[in-house]
Design an enzyme around this catalytic site. Structure first.
Site, PDB file in Angstrom:
ATOM      1  N   HIS A 194       0.839  -1.203   0.000  1.00 25.03           N
ATOM      2  CA  HIS A 194       0.000   0.000   0.000  1.00 25.03           C
ATOM      3  C   HIS A 194       0.876   1.257   0.000  1.00 25.03           C
ATOM      4  O   HIS A 194       0.471   2.318   0.492  1.00 25.03           O
ATOM      5  CB  HIS A 194      -0.939   0.030   1.211  1.00 25.03           C
ATOM      6  CG  HIS A 194      -1.735  -1.224   1.356  1.00 25.03           C
ATOM      7  ND1 HIS A 194      -2.846  -1.512   0.592  1.00 25.03           N
ATOM      8  CD2 HIS A 194      -1.554  -2.302   2.167  1.00 25.03           C
ATOM      9  CE1 HIS A 194      -3.324  -2.688   0.922  1.00 25.03           C
ATOM     10  NE2 HIS A 194      -2.557  -3.208   1.875  1.00 25.03           N
ATOM     11  N   SER A 222      17.950  14.272 -19.799  1.00 22.17           N
ATOM     12  CA  SER A 222      16.906  15.289 -19.787  1.00 22.17           C
ATOM     13  C   SER A 222      17.371  16.447 -20.646  1.00 22.17           C
ATOM     14  O   SER A 222      18.569  16.773 -20.676  1.00 22.17           O
ATOM     15  CB  SER A 222      16.643  15.762 -18.350  1.00 22.17           C
ATOM     16  OG  SER A 222      15.861  16.947 -18.352  1.00 22.17           O
TER      17      SER A 222
END
Length: 460
Positions: A173, A299
């Site tokens: 979770h 990038s």
């Protein structure tokens, strides 16, 4: 059929990603489909000649010449078939029918003494097409996609075995949970993928074909030679092509076999999408470092970055492929009454779907080959979350008869920042035997990984 600059390609499959899809060209191109149709027509002609009932006789030299038509099939041959279909020739008007164009092409190539009246005898186009497609899809999956998948699985096994005892914080979770090992997590994917590969293998081995005429009743065959057992003939012929025989059909092969294969590939893709996303998260957490190539730009604006583009590319292509596979499996198994032609244009998308699969597989493998587990980051994360040993503590205390163990640890850890010293202070106050106290004192997140390392040996 044309030499087009990749920058002018309508689809990235034949443009940007052409180097990855190239191995599928011999199975997924228009030329490949034409060649497969020629093969079916030639082999069917030879099978007719082997029937005692027909007056057709083809000698050894003629058989070799006929098989050479598809065995030595060239781009010029494919162009000739296309010309017959779309433009016509001095001998034939344009057929505007792709299978009929193959028949007329073969008329031009028949060895002397072989009558053209036996070409396509009693067949409907779907008899040829359903077999031709499977003669292409089968090897495309076996020779290309399954080889890619086995390479991915091998890399996962390598990562699992090499890092079988590398402790790592797990997250359930999204929250810190009982530690695991990086090797065990890779073993989970290796095992899942191994089973999924087996399903694909079974599905591709189960591809089946039909040869039952215009409505699936062998009517034209039977009216010409009623004493021939045509269903048995069809079963033998389809089997000679390496396919199972589909005895009960309408005009079309119901394509349940293709749906089974497409569903199996969807299963593979679901596993790999899951892997891509987990790998992406491990990269973002610093658990996996990436080896950048010389001169590689991560990038366009941030020089420090090496983006996980292989995993992202794989996820995107596999998501597209999975959507298309679901569509194909649903669409091709439906036909209005005995036949409609909507499936014809849909089948032409199969090659593109397999191409998206292949790009996804190649990119997933590239991503896996370019990552290195960062043991230091994993260790720091474990050291910073000592609360994950709470499960171990309460389990040991339960073993010793403490009915309030869970609540005791919950009070210490729920919503609180704790340290190993906090745990050890608790251990000092417990009314337990000294050997149990020592057992508790020895607990650390890094050592609380159960038998994760040995589970790597369970890879199927």
């Amino acid at each position: 059929m044309t030499d087009r600059d990749p920058l002018g390609a309508v689809s990235p499959l034949d443009g940007r990603y052409a180097r990855y899809t190239e191995p599928l060209v011999e199975y997924a191109s228009e030329s490949a489909l034409i060649r497969a149709r020629v093969r079916v027509e030639v082999e069917y002609l030879l099978a007719l000649a082997d029937l005692d009932a027909t007056p057709l006789a083809i000698d050894t030299d003629q058989r070799a010449a006929l098989r050479a038509i598809y065995e030595e099939f060239t781009d010029d041959d494919a162009a000739r078939v296309k010309q017959i279909e779309t433009e016509g020739t001095d001998a034939f008007a344009a057929t505007n029918h792709d299978v009929k164009a193959v028949e007329y092409f073969l008329r031009e190539r028949l060895p002397a003494g072989v009558g053209s009246e036996w070409l396509h005898f009693g067949l409907t186009s779907e008899d040829v097409n359903n077999l031709a497609y499977r003669l292409l899809i089968g090897p495309a999956v076996r020779e290309v996609l399954l080889e890619d998948l086995r390479a991915i699985r091998d890399r996962l096994v390598e990562l699992a075995q090499t890092h079988r005892d590398l402790p790592m914080l797990a997250r359930t979770h999204g929250q810190p949970a009982t530690p695991t090992t990086f090797g065990k997590e890779m073993a989970v994917y290796a095992s899942r993928l191994g089973r999924a590969i087996a399903r694909v293998e079974r599905a591709v081995d189960g591809l089946s074909g039909k040869l039952a005429g215009a409505s699936g009743t062998y009517a034209a065959h039977h009216v010409a030679y009623p004493d021939v057992g045509w269903p048995a003939f069809a079963a033998d012929f389809v089997g000679s092509l390496g396919l199972d025989h589909e005895p009960l059909t309408t005009q079309v092969n119901p394509s349940d076999d293709l749906a089974t294969l497409f569903d199996a590939l969807r299963g593979v893709n679901g596993i790999l999408i899951d892997l891509d996303r987990d790998a992406w998260l491990y990269v973002s957490q610093g658990y996996l470092g990436q080896e950048a190539g010389d001169g590689e730009t991560g990038s366009s604006t941030m020089p420090h970055k090496v983006n996980p583009i292989d995993f992202e590319n794989s996820e995107g292509n596999l998501s597209k492929a999975t959507s298309d596979l679901a569509f194909l499996a649903e669409y091709l198994t439906n036909s209005r009454l005995q036949r409609d032609l909507s499936d014809s244009t849909v089948k032409r998308q199969i090659g593109g779907t397999l191409a998206h699969c292949r790009i996804g597989y190649v990119k997933a493998l590239a991503g896996l080959e370019g990552v290195v587990p960062n043991a230091a980051v994993m260790a720091d994360d474990l050291e910073g979350t000592p609360e994950v040993i709470g499960e171990a503590v309460q389990t040991i205390l339960r073993r010793e008869g403490d009915t309030d163990a869970y609540e005791r640890i919950k009070e210490l850890t729920r919503g609180e920042r704790v340290t190993l010293d906090d745990f050890r202070a608790l251990f000092d106050d417990l009314d337990v035997d000294e050997d149990v106290r020592a057992e508790l004192m020895d607990l650390t997140p890094a050592t609380y990984t159960g038998v994760g390392d040995t589970l790597v040996d369970e890879i199927e």
